[in-house]
Design a protein around this motif. Structure first.
Motif, PDB file in Angstrom:
ATOM      1  N   PRO A 180       5.479  -4.502  -2.378  1.00  0.00           N
ATOM      2  CA  PRO A 180       5.250  -3.050  -2.635  1.00  0.00           C
ATOM      3  C   PRO A 180       5.996  -2.598  -4.023  1.00  0.00           C
ATOM      4  O   PRO A 180       6.994  -2.813  -3.870  1.00  0.00           O
ATOM      5  CB  PRO A 180       5.589  -2.308  -1.269  1.00  0.00           C
ATOM      6  CG  PRO A 180       6.502  -3.196  -0.762  1.00  0.00           C
ATOM      7  CD  PRO A 180       6.276  -4.287  -1.185  1.00  0.00           C
ATOM      8  N   THR A 197       4.965   0.900  -4.973  1.00  0.00           N
ATOM      9  CA  THR A 197       5.065   2.456  -4.213  1.00  0.00           C
ATOM     10  C   THR A 197       4.109   2.407  -2.853  1.00  0.00           C
ATOM     11  O   THR A 197       3.999   1.092  -2.591  1.00  0.00           O
ATOM     12  CB  THR A 197       4.441   3.205  -5.219  1.00  0.00           C
ATOM     13  OG1 THR A 197       2.854   3.074  -5.523  1.00  0.00           O
ATOM     14  CG2 THR A 197       4.981   3.102  -6.766  1.00  0.00           C
ATOM     15  N   ASP A 198       3.890   3.433  -2.492  1.00  0.00           N
ATOM     16  CA  ASP A 198       3.353   3.776  -1.248  1.00  0.00           C
ATOM     17  C   ASP A 198       1.918   2.990  -1.343  1.00  0.00           C
ATOM     18  O   ASP A 198       1.500   2.333  -0.243  1.00  0.00           O
ATOM     19  CB  ASP A 198       3.229   4.845  -0.773  1.00  0.00           C
ATOM     20  CG  ASP A 198       4.636   5.879  -0.356  1.00  0.00           C
ATOM     21  OD1 ASP A 198       5.336   4.834  -0.017  1.00  0.00           O
ATOM     22  OD2 ASP A 198       4.714   6.630  -0.117  1.00  0.00           O
ATOM     23  N   ASP A 199       1.248   3.275  -2.344  1.00  0.00           N
ATOM     24  CA  ASP A 199      -0.089   2.616  -2.688  1.00  0.00           C
ATOM     25  C   ASP A 199      -0.354   1.766  -3.564  1.00  0.00           C
ATOM     26  O   ASP A 199      -1.568   1.359  -4.017  1.00  0.00           O
ATOM     27  CB  ASP A 199      -0.970   3.785  -2.960  1.00  0.00           C
ATOM     28  CG  ASP A 199      -0.973   4.415  -4.238  1.00  0.00           C
ATOM     29  OD1 ASP A 199       0.246   4.374  -4.841  1.00  0.00           O
ATOM     30  OD2 ASP A 199      -1.950   5.018  -4.777  1.00  0.00           O
ATOM     31  N   GLU A 244       0.828  -2.415  -5.292  1.00  0.00           N
ATOM     32  CA  GLU A 244       1.301  -3.529  -4.688  1.00  0.00           C
ATOM     33  C   GLU A 244       1.448  -4.857  -5.790  1.00  0.00           C
ATOM     34  O   GLU A 244       0.452  -4.603  -6.475  1.00  0.00           O
ATOM     35  CB  GLU A 244       1.144  -4.174  -3.446  1.00  0.00           C
ATOM     36  CG  GLU A 244      -0.290  -4.654  -3.378  1.00  0.00           C
ATOM     37  CD  GLU A 244      -0.667  -5.025  -1.990  1.00  0.00           C
ATOM     38  OE1 GLU A 244      -0.017  -4.959  -1.077  1.00  0.00           O
ATOM     39  OE2 GLU A 244      -1.822  -5.429  -1.794  1.00  0.00           O
ATOM     40  N   SER A 283      -3.501  -0.949  -7.409  1.00  0.00           N
ATOM     41  CA  SER A 283      -3.160   0.489  -7.049  1.00  0.00           C
ATOM     42  C   SER A 283      -4.652   1.048  -6.167  1.00  0.00           C
ATOM     43  O   SER A 283      -5.615   0.809  -6.609  1.00  0.00           O
ATOM     44  CB  SER A 283      -2.966   1.334  -8.226  1.00  0.00           C
ATOM     45  OG  SER A 283      -2.849   2.542  -8.009  1.00  0.00           O
TER      46      SER A 283
END
Length: 187
Positions: A5, A7-9, A11, A73
């Motif tokens: 990961p 960020t949250d969305d 990878e 993303s």
């Protein structure tokens, strides 16, 4: 499957020849934005050429002299990072990147290259990671600075370009510098 990961969305994960359609779609969205800065052999114009680029990096991975990872993303390939070269004998590799315009300005390349540099130093025991960029590529130079790299020098007029010959800046970070930076030790 490996995925890291960013960020949250977003990878980072391996980019393989079977991703050729996604890779070509990403290049189509990126072509105008990245063409001044990357090798023409990287910017594939059709599916066969896209598959060839990814196969070239899969072969490099198998030979232990390079690799390529995509940045996804929200499930869409928006760019990636690569090891253009890797030599365990010399302890040196060269990192690079590309990103489509919609993903610029979010720190994705910096985070992704950090992962690759960590891997190169920690897992592979390399000593030096290089970053080579067109001297006019201010975004790429900013990434090198954010990564704590130092400018080693300039190869003057080393590459042909559309408006004449282009200077190439060489940036690098050494394993001891990277470890100190990651540990929060001031340089």
């Amino acid at each position: 499957m490996f995925a890291a990961p960013l960020t949250d969305d977003v990878e980072l994960r391996p980019l393989n020849p079977w991703h050729a359609e996604e890779f070509l779609a990403n290049l189509d969205r990126s072509r105008e934005h990245i063409s001044p800065w990357v090798s023409p052999s990287f910017v594939a114009a059709d599916l066969d050429a896209a598959r060839h680029v990814l196969q070239r990096y899969a072969d490099r991975w198998a030979r232990d002299d390079g690799g390529i990872w995509g940045i996804w993303s929200g499930g869409t390939l928006v760019g990636g990072v690569l090891l253009v070269s890797l030599s365990t004998a010399s302890g040196v590799c060269e990192a690079g990147c590309w990103l489509e315009p919609t993903a610029v300005g979010r720190g994705l390349v910096t985070r992704a290259v950090e992962r690759v540099i960590d891997w190169a130093f920690v897992e592979r025991g390399l000593h030096r990671v290089e970053w080579r960029t067109n001297a006019g590529n201010v975004r790429s130079i900013a990434v090198a600075r954010r990564l704590g790299m130092r400018r080693d020098g300039v190869l003057r007029e080393v590459l042909p370009g559309p408006q004449g010959r282009v200077d190439l800046e060489i940036w690098s970070v050494l394993a001891p510098e990277w470890r100190a930076r990651r540990a929060g030790v001031p340089s």
